[in-house]
Scaffold this active site. Structure first.
Site, mmCIF file in Angstrom:
data_model
loop_
_atom_site.group_PDB
_atom_site.id
_atom_site.type_symbol
_atom_site.label_atom_id
_atom_site.label_comp_id
_atom_site.label_asym_id
_atom_site.label_seq_id
_atom_site.Cartn_x
_atom_site.Cartn_y
_atom_site.Cartn_z
ATOM 1 N N SER A 169 12.346 29.290 6.192
ATOM 2 C CA SER A 169 12.180 28.159 5.279
ATOM 3 C C SER A 169 12.823 28.494 3.932
ATOM 4 O O SER A 169 14.007 28.801 3.883
ATOM 5 C CB SER A 169 10.699 27.805 5.156
ATOM 6 N N GLU A 288 12.020 20.360 13.426
ATOM 7 C CA GLU A 288 11.748 20.806 12.060
ATOM 8 C C GLU A 288 11.041 19.736 11.239
ATOM 9 O O GLU A 288 10.173 20.035 10.411
ATOM 10 C CB GLU A 288 13.071 21.164 11.355
ATOM 11 N N HIS A 404 8.381 23.170 12.430
ATOM 12 C CA HIS A 404 8.808 24.142 11.427
ATOM 13 C C HIS A 404 7.815 25.297 11.418
ATOM 14 O O HIS A 404 6.611 25.099 11.523
ATOM 15 C CB HIS A 404 8.830 23.435 10.065
#
Length: 812
Positions: A169, A288, A404
């Site tokens: 991330s 995601e 994610h």
């Protein structure tokens, strides 16, 4: 010292690498520690996490005094590659003390793991447009952490010249920033970017210097800083929590046009002004965007077309400027039922993933690869599997897909640390990912069958197609190779006519018929002189055709190179009931209704979803079926097999060495307990009812069991015998005993390997011997195709083997 996965791991937590960034150091670049500490640092207890509005580590208090790092290492004698972790959290949250970033399991893969705290939110990314508040100081913290590692990591068993930085991330965005920054040049050798990159809008960055400066001054204004005074000094006197109160979490971005990031990403790639001497893995998860929808859509479950358009506009406020709402809507809603909230949600989720994560990560990796060309290795992945347990802890429901952060448990080996909550598949997958990451950190490459981004061939000299039949064809034979279905698509068993199992073998059979019946003469081939040959699972396939009544008369000769379907004495690797239950388990995972036709349900499912739930290590042929009506032993006993075939079978000298590292966690420090556990692990792979005591007694007879090297050698012999050597030899022996003198039957053992092909195949000849697969180079004449990297002995040996094989094909 922790005892992790049968390995002693030394854990050091909270080692300071900088002066506390407080007082006059708030918003400033970090200062290296100026003088030694008077007392011993207690590295057994967590220190502070960096100040943030979100507490992610319950065991670590929040403070500005937080610039520390953690280290996990298995020993401090031999230098090992270093993996330097940068956590995510939008550059506004996160900590090295989050439980999911426990580096102990990853460190058992012969790497040193380091994680670094860095300042967050306004303390890490407020921009003052001046030397003592230059912006991006969170990146400067990471930079100083890297410098500390280069100066000190040898004391912890780490190699300063083998540093891989990796993050997820905003940690991945940080990795991309170091690839771009001239200040980070030469500090790391490799990089792994998991879901994120500093590469957004084509025309402008998320935040420019003017906007970033106004954001900082706005906070000063909120805190009643006088316009006539130094606003940065005023903010330095302010209570840290008051600063956080007025900082927008979603507005934490790096600032370009600064010392750390002098030019925009696109410009850096255009002008080749970035750190080009780095190998790179980058990748994303499949879904995601599903975790971010609630940030922009008020009621996702009842989403409307208006919500969709407003959601796109909301991204502009988050820094994704100049979005053409009409074009974006047309693209993501093409063919979508816009009256269906679920369909709208799925499309918006795709957009929410592509815009901030998917596209930036891919485009960064693509431009990097296009620029460095073949000087570096660049790989890309998409994560298609998730741990249900980890997903549940992170509010990632079944409808949200592979969210994610789904990569985190596998990278850090969480399923191995907590096997009670994680599934067997989670544990297997985690082992695979950790080995991939640590192998990349060690050698800079993935497995040989993993293509590089923008280049379908593995890196290295030369680029090899192992099954290139051109050289073999010069020996007056026609060479044919066939694709066939694999895994679930080739070997899922449905116990019915339209899903009979073994369809991968049926594919091979149909190709044989295509060759035999009407076509090969057009290519100069003799339909009455067909030799089938294969290696490993291909050799098992050859043995299956020798056994199958359906293959009768379709070939005259066969060559089995390391493998056969003759394994357990008492039962097959998988029974029909077991195979059926495995298949139905996948249907259950994919929510197929028990009242519906489960095979039809699987036919409607996404192929990638089926792969996600299929265990690749449990792909076996099913006996008691039309293709294989009886077991190999029964077939030989009843003489119910294709007896009109000449046969060559054989194996390499050290078949098991390539298998051992998949079964023994730390082969270099192997113990007797590892040996026994390794034997037991074969049961899960289909080798049932092993008498562990008898096997151990046999393979450890006369062995120095206090020597890891001796144990490893013995276990490799066992692994090779069980999986490949004995099945191949016994099949050939029973075949020869049954056909007697009516057919010719030969057996070989390969005692020589090409060193360059071995290196290409990750086989270290000096320690692993003549590995599984080493005959491929000679059978296909690769040394003749790649003479620059081959020795005269390699070329000679390839000529000999090709003549042997082609003479057998011609004359039997």
């Amino acid at each position: 010292t922790l005892h992790v996965l049968d390995t002693n791991v030394d854990q050091f937590v909270g080692i300071p690498y900088a002066e506390p960034p407080v007082g006059k150091h708030r918003f400033a670049k970090p200062e290296p520690i100026s003088k030694p500490f008077p007392n011993i640092i207690d590295a057994t207890k967590p220190k502070n996490s960096c100040l943030s509005p979100i507490q992610l580590s319950p065991d670590s208090p929040l403070s500005e005094d937080c610039l520390v790092l953690n280290i996990w290492t298995t020993n401090t004698t031999a230098l090992k590659p270093v993996m330097f972790w940068i956590y995510g959290g939008g550059l506004a949250a996160g900590s090295i003390y989050q439980p999911e970033y426990n580096g102990s399991a990853l460190a058992t893969n012969d790497v040193v793991v380091v994680s670094v705290n860095y300042r967050l939110g306004p303390f890490g990314f407020l921009y003052g447009d001046r030397e003592d508040a230059p912006g991006n100081v969170g990146f400067y913290d990471q930079l100083l952490g890297m410098k500390w590692v280069r100066e000190n990591i040898h004391s912890f068993g780490g190699d300063r010249d083998q540093i891989t930085i990796f993050g997820e991330s905003s940690g991945s965005e940080s990795v991309s920033a170091h690839i771009l920054s001239p200040l980070s040049k030469g500090l790391f050798k490799r990089a792994i970017m998991e879901s994120g990159a500093n590469m957004y809008n084509k025309d402008r960055d998320v935040v420019n210097k003017t906007k970033a400066l106004s954001q900082g001054k706005a906070i000063a204004k909120q805190l009643k800083c006088n316009e006539t005074e130094d606003w940065i000094q005023c903010l330095r006197r302010a209570d840290a929590r008051d600063i956080i109160k007025y900082w927008d979490l979603f507005d934490t971005y790096p600032v370009f046009g600064t010392e750390f990031l002098p030019i925009r990403t696109q410009q850096a790639f255009n002008e080749k002004k970035f750190n080009t001497d780095v190998d790179l893995i980058a990748g994303i998860t499949q879904n995601e965007g599903s975790s971010f929808i609630k940030a922009v859509i008020k009621d996702p479950a009842h989403m409307t077309l208006t919500d969709f358009n407003n959601g796109i506009k909301a991204f502009d406020l988050l820094g994704y400027h100049n979005i053409n709402v009409t074009k974006v809507t047309d693209y993501y809603l093409k063919g979508v039922n816009t009256s269906s909230p679920a369909a709208l949600l799925q499309s918006f989720s795709a957009l929410a993933g592509d815009l901030p994560l998917g596209c930036p990560t891919y485009l960064f990796a693509k431009r990097f690869a296009q620029t460095v060309k073949e000087s570096q290795r660049v790989y890309f992945y998409e994560l298609l599997y998730k741990s249900e347990w980890f997903a549940k802890q992170n509010n990632c429901s079944a409808t949200m897909g592979i969210c994610h952060m789904s990569d985190i448990p596998f990278v850090f080996g969480l399923p191995l640390l907590d096997p009670h909550h994680y599934s067997h598949n989670d544990i297997y997958y985690s082992k695979v990912v950790m080995k991939m990451w640590s192998k990349f950190a060690t050698y800079g490459n993935m497995d040989s069958d993993w293509p590089q981004l923008l280049n379908d061939e593995p890196m290295g000299a030369p680029k090899v197609h192992e099954y290139n039949g051109t050289a073999l064809a010069t020996n007056d034979v026609v060479v044919v190779s066939v694709n066939y279905r694999l895994g679930a698509f080739g070997f899922l068993y449905g116990d019915r006519e339209d899903a009979p199992g073994n369809v991968g073998f049926y594919d091979q059979l149909l190709a044989l018929k295509w060759v035999v019946s009407e076509n090969i003469h057009s290519f100069g081939g003799d339909r009455d002189r067909i030799t089938i040959f294969g290696q490993s699972a291909g050799s098992q396939s050859v043995s299956a055709h020798i056994l199958s009544p359906l293959s009768k008369g379709l070939f005259k000769r066969a060559i089995m190179e390391s493998g056969s379907v003759m394994v357990n004495k008492n039962r097959e690797m998988v029974t029909k009931p077991e195979a059926l239950s495995q298949a139905k388990a996948i249907a259950a995972q994919l929510k197929c209704n028990e009242s519906e036709d489960w095979i039809q349900c699987l036919r409607r499912a996404d192929a990638k979803d089926i792969l996600r739930y299929w265990n690749p290590l449990a792909t076996f042929p099913v006996f008691g079926t039309k293709f294989l009506p009886i077991s190999a032993r029964q077939a030989f006993k009843a003489k119910k097999f294709n007896t009109d075939v000449d046969l060559i079978a054989g194996n390499t000298r050290n078949e098991g060495t390539s298998l051992t590292r998949g079964l023994i966690k730390d082969p270099d420090h192997m113990t007797v307990a590892d040996f026994y556990n390794g034997i037991k692990s074969f049961d899960a792979l289909g080798y049932h009812n092993l008498n562990v005591t008898k096997v151990a007694d046999d393979y450890l007879k006369g062995v120095n069991t206090s020597s890891p090297a001796a144990l490893l050698q013995s276990f490799s012999a066992f692994a090779g015998d069980l999986g490949l050597v004995c099945p191949t030899y016994l099949f050939a022996k029973r075949f020869a005993q049954t056909v007697k003198e009516s057919q010719r039957v030969y057996f070989y053992e390969l005692l020589y390997a090409s060193e360059w092909f071995a290196n290409y195949s990750q086989c270290n000849i000096s320690t692993m011997g003549i590995c599984h697969g080493m005959e491929i180079a000679f059978v296909f004449g690769l040394p003749l195709l790649y003479p620059d990297v081959s020795t005269p002995e390699d070329i000679f040996y390839a000529n000999v083997v090709m003549k042997l094989w082609s003479k057998f094909a011609a004359c039997g």
